[in-house]
Scaffold this motif. Structure first.
Motif, PDB file in Angstrom:
ATOM      1  N   GLU A 270       0.803  -1.226   0.000  1.00 51.80           N
ATOM      2  CA  GLU A 270       0.000   0.000   0.000  1.00 51.80           C
ATOM      3  C   GLU A 270       0.837   1.279   0.000  1.00 51.80           C
ATOM      4  O   GLU A 270       0.432   2.291  -0.570  1.00 51.80           O
ATOM      5  N   CYS A 271       1.994   1.256   0.662  1.00 50.72           N
ATOM      6  CA  CYS A 271       2.795   2.473   0.832  1.00 50.72           C
ATOM      7  C   CYS A 271       4.157   2.407   0.152  1.00 50.72           C
ATOM      8  O   CYS A 271       4.767   3.451  -0.097  1.00 50.72           O
ATOM      9  N   GLY A 272       4.641   1.180  -0.118  1.00 51.86           N
ATOM     10  CA  GLY A 272       5.973   1.025  -0.687  1.00 51.86           C
ATOM     11  C   GLY A 272       7.018   0.830   0.398  1.00 51.86           C
ATOM     12  O   GLY A 272       6.806   1.225   1.551  1.00 51.86           O
ATOM     13  N   PRO A 273       8.162   0.259   0.049  1.00 55.97           N
ATOM     14  CA  PRO A 273       9.179  -0.058   1.060  1.00 55.97           C
ATOM     15  C   PRO A 273       9.876   1.152   1.655  1.00 55.97           C
ATOM     16  O   PRO A 273      10.467   1.057   2.733  1.00 55.97           O
ATOM     17  N   CYS A 274       9.823   2.301   0.981  1.00 52.87           N
ATOM     18  CA  CYS A 274      10.530   3.485   1.469  1.00 52.87           C
ATOM     19  C   CYS A 274       9.672   4.379   2.367  1.00 52.87           C
ATOM     20  O   CYS A 274      10.153   5.394   2.869  1.00 52.87           O
ATOM     21  N   HIS A 275       8.429   4.017   2.558  1.00 51.75           N
ATOM     22  CA  HIS A 275       7.556   4.827   3.408  1.00 51.75           C
ATOM     23  C   HIS A 275       7.975   4.657   4.863  1.00 51.75           C
ATOM     24  O   HIS A 275       8.397   3.590   5.284  1.00 51.75           O
ATOM     25  N   GLN A 276       7.834   5.727   5.642  1.00 47.61           N
ATOM     26  CA  GLN A 276       8.296   5.687   7.030  1.00 47.61           C
ATOM     27  C   GLN A 276       7.563   4.630   7.862  1.00 47.61           C
ATOM     28  O   GLN A 276       8.175   4.018   8.758  1.00 47.61           O
ATOM     29  N   ASP A 277       6.292   4.381   7.576  1.00 47.84           N
ATOM     30  CA  ASP A 277       5.565   3.341   8.320  1.00 47.84           C
ATOM     31  C   ASP A 277       6.135   1.960   8.015  1.00 47.84           C
ATOM     32  O   ASP A 277       6.271   1.122   8.913  1.00 47.84           O
ATOM     33  N   THR A 278       6.465   1.728   6.743  1.00 47.23           N
ATOM     34  CA  THR A 278       7.032   0.435   6.349  1.00 47.23           C
ATOM     35  C   THR A 278       8.412   0.255   6.965  1.00 47.23           C
ATOM     36  O   THR A 278       8.733  -0.825   7.487  1.00 47.23           O
ATOM     37  N   ILE A 279       9.220   1.296   6.916  1.00 51.40           N
ATOM     38  CA  ILE A 279      10.557   1.227   7.517  1.00 51.40           C
ATOM     39  C   ILE A 279      10.449   0.968   9.018  1.00 51.40           C
ATOM     40  O   ILE A 279      11.238   0.208   9.590  1.00 51.40           O
ATOM     41  N   GLY A 280       9.453   1.572   9.649  1.00 53.49           N
ATOM     42  CA  GLY A 280       9.238   1.326  11.078  1.00 53.49           C
ATOM     43  C   GLY A 280       8.952  -0.136  11.370  1.00 53.49           C
ATOM     44  O   GLY A 280       9.448  -0.695  12.362  1.00 53.49           O
ATOM     45  N   VAL A 281       8.175  -0.776  10.495  1.00 51.62           N
ATOM     46  CA  VAL A 281       7.880  -2.203  10.676  1.00 51.62           C
ATOM     47  C   VAL A 281       9.149  -3.028  10.475  1.00 51.62           C
ATOM     48  O   VAL A 281       9.402  -3.991  11.220  1.00 51.62           O
ATOM     49  N   TYR A 282       9.962  -2.685   9.474  1.00 48.73           N
ATOM     50  CA  TYR A 282      11.229  -3.395   9.275  1.00 48.73           C
ATOM     51  C   TYR A 282      12.075  -3.332  10.544  1.00 48.73           C
ATOM     52  O   TYR A 282      12.680  -4.328  10.967  1.00 48.73           O
ATOM     53  N   SER A 283      12.150  -2.145  11.141  1.00 49.82           N
ATOM     54  CA  SER A 283      12.935  -1.970  12.360  1.00 49.82           C
ATOM     55  C   SER A 283      12.376  -2.821  13.498  1.00 49.82           C
ATOM     56  O   SER A 283      13.128  -3.448  14.255  1.00 49.82           O
ATOM     57  N   ASN A 284      11.052  -2.854  13.606  1.00 48.05           N
ATOM     58  CA  ASN A 284      10.422  -3.663  14.652  1.00 48.05           C
ATOM     59  C   ASN A 284      10.679  -5.154  14.429  1.00 48.05           C
ATOM     60  O   ASN A 284      10.888  -5.908  15.376  1.00 48.05           O
ATOM     61  N   LEU A 285      10.667  -5.563  13.161  1.00 50.01           N
ATOM     62  CA  LEU A 285      10.963  -6.964  12.854  1.00 50.01           C
ATOM     63  C   LEU A 285      12.394  -7.314  13.256  1.00 50.01           C
ATOM     64  O   LEU A 285      12.642  -8.387  13.828  1.00 50.01           O
TER      65      LEU A 285
END
Length: 325
Positions: A270-285
């Protein structure tokens, strides 16, 4: 949301109006308001403003005073998005004067303008004025005029709760959200709306350390959105991420990883890998897999976060003209 397609269809409609409709038709004004909504959703605020001004001129020519006021509110919202705060205040005050004279001082339309003014004054650092407008709106919602719907009151309380959250008053925000949900819980067809209230309730519970209550609120919201078929939206992805964070606080690490993974899939789409929400999930993972002792996954997600953050930074600098291609 297929905004590009919607914009093309609306352009064709406006062209038909230009050729076949009489000048200053109400139908064209309505379609221009729709086009303004589409442009605003796409972040094209200047175009949205142009369509709203043209629509307002038609409504003025046709003596549609309340419609002009409603458009003034929309114009105020655009000005606020553009950080043109003085012009936003002027638009909101114009609408407020009309709504008070035509609908009465205690009408929900008046309260909604108070909420917008409160938000504006908060953003400009005038916290006393912001709080005052919140309180004025709440007084209207506490004693609604006949004909006011539960949905209008609940929506207003939800918006005010977000401002109290900005004041760092999560308990007060939580009380308003609970009142809003109580108004809607027996209303048919409101499951998605209730889920939209339960989600910020979960955030408030999380902020004050009531993690079990946060989990319950998030779980209920997730279940309602899954049932209503809204499981592929960016909002749902963010909600799953919040659910994962709550599970971490409750030491349910395996469950947290599952929620983060599902959030990642949705937000990438929905947002793409560079979106701040997506990056936040990567960090949480990365942090979650570290807690689980899965070093290989930690390395992958940590490296991806670093690369994406650098890419976003470089892109931002290029847009500002700091980095040459």
């Amino acid at each position: 949301m297929q905004f590009d397609e919607a914009e093309n269809l609306c352009k064709k409609t406006l062209e038909i109006h230009r050729i076949h409709s009489p000048p200053a038709s109400l139908e064209e004004a309505a379609d221009r308001r729709l086009m303004a909504l589409i442009c605003e959703a796409k972040g094209d605020y200047e175009s949205a403003l142009e369509h709203l001004v043209l629509s307002s001129m038609v409504m003025i020519a046709n003596g549609q005073e309340n419609e002009v006021a409603a458009i003034d509110v929309s114009i105020g919202n655009i000005y606020m998005s553009l950080s043109r705060f003085d012009e936003a205040v002027f638009s909101y005050q114009k609408a407020l004067t009309v709504f008070k004279s035509s609908k009465g001082d205690n009408h929900p339309s008046v309260a909604s303008v108070f909420v917008w003014l409160s938000d504006l004054y908060y953003k400009t650092g005038k916290l006393r004025e912001s709080r005052s407008y919140c309180e004025n709106a709440l007084r209207i919602y506490a004693k609604p005029v006949p004909g006011t719907t539960a949905e209008e009151i609940a929506s207003g309380m939800t918006e005010i709760s977000a401002i109290y959250e900005s004041f760092y008053e999560p308990e007060e925000a939580l009380k308003l959200l609970q009142k809003a949900m109580k108004l809607l819980e027996d209303k048919p067809g409101q499951q998605s709306t209730i889920a939209g209230i339960e989600a910020p309730m979960g955030v408030m519970f999380y902020m004050i350390g009531r993690y079990d209550d946060a989990r319950s609120s998030f779980e209920s919201a997730v279940a309602k959105l899954r049932a209503s078929g809204e499981r592929k939206s960016a909002f749902f992805g963010v909600l799953l991420n919040q659910m994962g964070l709550t599970c971490v606080q409750l030491f349910k690490i395996d469950e947290a990883a599952e929620f983060f993974e599902e959030a990642r899939e949705i937000l990438e789409q929905e947002c793409g890998p560079c979106h701040q929400d997506t990056i936040g999930v990567y960090s949480n993972l990365a942090a979650t897999y570290d807690a689980m002792g899965r070093a290989g996954f930690v390395a992958v997600w940590s490296s991806l976060v670093l690369v994406l953050v650098l890419c976003v930074a470089v892109f931002a600098l290029m847009r500002c003209g700091t980095v040459s291609g």
